[in-house]
Design a protein around this motif. Structure first.
Motif, PDB file in Angstrom:
ATOM      1  N   GLU A   1     -36.354  34.985   2.114  1.00 27.14           N
ATOM      2  CA  GLU A   1     -36.353  35.085   0.406  1.00 27.14           C
ATOM      3  C   GLU A   1     -35.170  34.396  -0.388  1.00 27.14           C
ATOM      4  O   GLU A   1     -35.764  33.761  -1.434  1.00 27.14           O
ATOM      5  N   GLN A   2     -34.202  33.791   0.237  1.00 24.58           N
ATOM      6  CA  GLN A   2     -33.503  32.983  -0.353  1.00 24.58           C
ATOM      7  C   GLN A   2     -34.126  31.677  -0.759  1.00 24.58           C
ATOM      8  O   GLN A   2     -33.893  31.295  -2.114  1.00 24.58           O
ATOM      9  N   PRO A   3     -35.020  31.090  -0.135  1.00 23.85           N
ATOM     10  CA  PRO A   3     -35.559  29.786  -0.851  1.00 23.85           C
ATOM     11  C   PRO A   3     -36.238  29.996  -2.126  1.00 23.85           C
ATOM     12  O   PRO A   3     -36.574  29.052  -2.756  1.00 23.85           O
ATOM     13  N   ARG A   4     -36.750  31.322  -2.317  1.00 26.91           N
ATOM     14  CA  ARG A   4     -37.350  31.391  -3.503  1.00 26.91           C
ATOM     15  C   ARG A   4     -36.559  31.917  -4.654  1.00 26.91           C
ATOM     16  O   ARG A   4     -37.213  32.186  -5.728  1.00 26.91           O
ATOM     17  N   ILE A   5     -35.278  32.124  -4.634  1.00 28.19           N
ATOM     18  CA  ILE A   5     -34.563  32.616  -5.849  1.00 28.19           C
ATOM     19  C   ILE A   5     -33.710  31.413  -6.169  1.00 28.19           C
ATOM     20  O   ILE A   5     -33.271  30.569  -5.322  1.00 28.19           O
TER      21      ILE A   5
ATOM     22  N   ARG B   1     -25.500  32.407   3.009  1.00 29.37           N
ATOM     23  CA  ARG B   1     -26.592  31.044   3.907  1.00 29.37           C
ATOM     24  C   ARG B   1     -26.493  30.130   2.691  1.00 29.37           C
ATOM     25  O   ARG B   1     -26.414  30.203   1.650  1.00 29.37           O
ATOM     26  N   LYS B   2     -26.358  28.832   3.354  1.00 31.53           N
ATOM     27  CA  LYS B   2     -26.400  27.674   2.480  1.00 31.53           C
ATOM     28  C   LYS B   2     -27.650  27.679   1.781  1.00 31.53           C
ATOM     29  O   LYS B   2     -28.578  27.645   1.996  1.00 31.53           O
ATOM     30  N   PHE B   3     -27.626  26.927   0.629  1.00 31.64           N
ATOM     31  CA  PHE B   3     -28.816  26.640  -0.276  1.00 31.64           C
ATOM     32  C   PHE B   3     -29.235  25.340   0.263  1.00 31.64           C
ATOM     33  O   PHE B   3     -28.709  24.376   0.528  1.00 31.64           O
ATOM     34  N   GLU B   4     -30.498  25.071   0.693  1.00 32.28           N
ATOM     35  CA  GLU B   4     -31.003  23.797   1.154  1.00 32.28           C
ATOM     36  C   GLU B   4     -31.981  22.901   0.108  1.00 32.28           C
ATOM     37  O   GLU B   4     -32.414  22.040   0.512  1.00 32.28           O
TER      38      GLU B   4
END
Length: 690
Positions: free
Chosen positions: A295-299, A323-326
């Motif tokens: 989910e994190q890559p989509r927000i 988690r780090k943002f990539e």
């Protein structure tokens, strides 16, 4: 017209139970506000990876992250694959090493043992002696391999050059990914750079006492820096037979047990033995939240920041596992994006009244059994009172029923147990109090019928007064629920409220029974005997079905699908984008975001129901509005069923819902009245042309 008496003795017991619930609620509130420290954690390996991606020295990256607000680093167990990628060692299958030797790439013996013979069935591990720490690191690795595989399968070698080497009887592919042990060099690095350490051990196959003790022995040199343990895998360390040993060592070491919330936000990810360790360790535990990896890559970064602040306040999360943002924000590097993310989390969390540091824990709070018994007595009195409001029966039988049920529920609690009895009491409170709130309102209207043609102002005053009283009665039920389940097990969500779906459905069914008994919409006289009930059922079954009736039932079925599908924690009806934006707006503008069931459905329907009475609308329309109003009352009580949410926040959420719902309800009543006037005027203008 049947007159229903409200037994004053039962009402007095309900009030006494409410006082006990308020006492427990205040104690619980004190425990909740005393736990206000949040830990921000990132994986050690992610920090190293971020530094490598950005070309920044690891100590410098750690310094920047710490200054931004990161408090701790999570250290996982070593694997040969990770160590090889990091350059700490080289792992080679024996067959491959032998091939190099036979091809002439290696032209001299490698080891002193057996003349340097290479076994193709073994795996060979090499490391360089670059500094004094390499020897201790390699000894640690060898010990971990021996513990996982057995000492007889790990063979120390003496290379003929300045290297360290070991041969292992195992499969190359499987061995690469095995968890071996917590790396001391990573824990030392985290401590040297000013971070607390979150240790992440895994369980052993056929775990032995020495295995569990070895984990804590590895942690012992860093005890002052370790904030807690967060297990990896589907089993807690020591499962199945050595959980008491793990719990004892955690308690003796003063560590906190970290429990990762399940992605559906109900209890925890599957780890056998986790809650048993928490109980045995005296509930020194903290709830962990992590944004799901997919989910994190989509927000957006700002969305993630807001989620952390909300999670910490609404769900008693005390460990933010970041988690780090990539991906980068426009005009920023990857480092700048992640620094903005961490500093944003820090500011948002502190703005909610929290401080950053090692995760806070709840005091091991359990309400006094006698207070719980009084609460149980109050809920039992409410149940008996409800039965008398459906079908009046002799007072002596009311008291006999009260005593029997109250004793059956209270005795296990007074004996020091009774979790199931408390859960049953909580479910009864969640169902009964919203129903009683609406029943009282119906009886008030019956005893003093509204006058047709009254001014709109009078309708609004009557409606707002009734809505306020009904809301307070329902909130009393919420306080009952929050008190009877108000101990540390429920605050941590080790134990949960049972019956969320029932709390939403049963009040609607019960208020339907009450409405039929009060208003008898199908006619046929009073319903005051079993024969009258049977006759009424036959009359309902013989009721003619029209197309409009079928359409109404279809609409009701659709509403029920949405209503039930949106409840609970399982995947159901999706939330539309505009509603997500509305929720975000309310979260940012109000202390506690009210629930849509209350301010968009229940409370406006209550005020329109009052208008329906004053304007003499058809009985069916009034019934539908009463059911919708009950939805709002039930939702307020159900809010308290989320025991992880602070009780004060649940209370304010209900009051916020009353405020917003009353405003929307006033607008709805005025709009309906204007439509009525408009249709009347249009009717007068069209009449001369007919």
């Amino acid at each position: 017209m049947t007159h229903f008496r409200y037994n004053r003795f039962l009402v007095a017991l309900i009030f006494a139970g409410l006082l006990a619930a308020l006492a427990i609620g205040w104690q619980r509130h004190t425990v909740e506000v005393g736990n206000s420290r949040v830990e921000t954690v990132m994986d050690y390996e992610e920090v190293v990876e971020l530094a490598q991606m950005e070309g920044v020295p690891v100590p410098e990256m750690m310094r920047m992250l710490k200054e931004a607000g990161l408090t701790s680093l999570a250290v996982y167990e070593m694997t040969l694959e990770k160590l090889q990628k990091s350059g700490k060692l080289t792992v080679v299958p024996g067959a491959e090493l032998l091939a190099h030797y036979r091809s002439g790439e290696i032209d001299k013996p490698l080891f002193q043992e057996s003349g340097g013979r290479i076994d193709p069935a073994q795996v060979y591990i090499f490391a360089d002696r670059q500094n004094p720490g390499d020897q201790s690191f390699f000894e640690e690795l060898t010990a971990d391999l021996s513990r996982r595989l057995g000492a007889g399968r790990v063979h120390s070698l003496t290379p003929l050059d300045n290297r360290l080497a070991v041969a292992v009887d195992t499969s190359f592919d499987k061995t690469l990914k095995w968890n071996l042990g917590l790396p001391s060099h990573q824990m030392q690095d985290a401590a040297d750079n000013g971070f607390a350490i979150v240790a992440r051990p895994s369980n052993y196959t056929k775990v032995k006492p020495d295995d569990v003790s070895a984990v804590f022995a590895r942690l012992s040199p860093f005890a002052a820096h370790i904030s807690g343990l967060m297990f990896v895998g589907e089993e807690a360390l020591g499962f199945p037979d050595l959980l008491p040993l793990t719990a004892r060592l955690i308690a003796e070491s003063g560590y906190t047990l970290y429990m990762i919330e399940h992605p559906v936000q109900l209890q925890f990810i599957k780890q056998e033995g986790l809650t048993a360790i928490a109980a045995a360790a005296g509930y020194r535990a903290a709830r962990v939240y992590v944004i799901p990896k997919d989910e994190q890559p989509r927000i957006a970064v700002n969305t993630a920041i807001n989620r952390w602040a909300l999670s910490d306040r609404e769900r008693n999360i005390r460990v933010n596992l970041l988690r780090k943002f990539e991906r980068t924000d426009p005009g920023q590097s990857l480092t700048e994006t992640n620094l903005r993310y961490i500093s944003g989390v820090k500011k948002a969390v502190e703005a909610k009244g929290f401080t950053l540091g090692r995760a806070g824990v709840f005091q091991p709070y359990f309400p006094a059994p006698w207070l719980l018994a009084v609460v149980i007595l109050g809920v039992t009195a409410a149940g008996v009172l409800f039965l008398t409001l459906v079908w009046p029966f002799p007072v002596r039988w009311q008291y006999i029923l009260l005593i029997v049920i109250a004793l059956a529920l209270a005795i296990p609690v007074l004996a020091g147990g009774g979790t199931l009895a408390r859960q049953a009491t909580a479910l009864a409170a969640a169902v009964l109090f919203p129903t009683l709130a609406m029943t009282w309102q119906l009886d008030r209207w019956r005893s003093s019928p509204p006058r047709e043609g009254s001014a709109l102002a009078r309708i609004l005053v009557d409606g707002l007064g009734g809505l306020t009283v009904a809301t307070l009665m329902s909130l009393a039920g919420g306080l009952y629920l929050g008190a009877v389940l108000g101990d540390i097990r429920f605050l941590l969500e080790i134990e949960i409220f049972r019956g969320v779906k029932l709390t939403l459905i049963l009040p609607l069914l019960l208020i339907t029974v009450i409405y039929i008994v009060r208003y008898n919409p199908w006619g046929g006289g009073r319903i005051d005997s079993p024969q009258a009930v049977v006759a009424q059922l036959k009359r309902v079954l013989d009721y003619p079905v029209y197309v409009k009736t079928l359409l109404l039932f279809a609409a009701g079925a659709g509403a029920a699908w949405v209503f039930i599908g949106r409840s609970g924690h399982t995947a159901g009806v999706p939330v539309p984008a505009f509603e997500i934006k509305l929720r975000t707006f309310l979260e940012q503008t109000m202390y506690a975001r009210p629930r849509e069931k209350e301010f968009l459905i229940g409370h406006p329907a209550f005020l329109v129901a009052v208008l329906a009475l004053y304007r003499q609308w058809p009985r069916l329309a009034h019934y539908v509005l009463i059911v919708a109003a009950t939805v709002g009352q039930g939702s307020m009580v159900e809010t308290f069923a989320h025991l992880r949410t602070p009780v004060f926040m649940s209370l304010v959420r209900g009051l916020d819902g009353l405020l917003v719902g009353a405003l929307i309800g006033i607008l709805a009543v005025v709009a309906v009245q204007l439509l009525h006037y408009l249709s009347f005027l249009l009717g007068r203008r069209l009449a001369p042309h007919e």
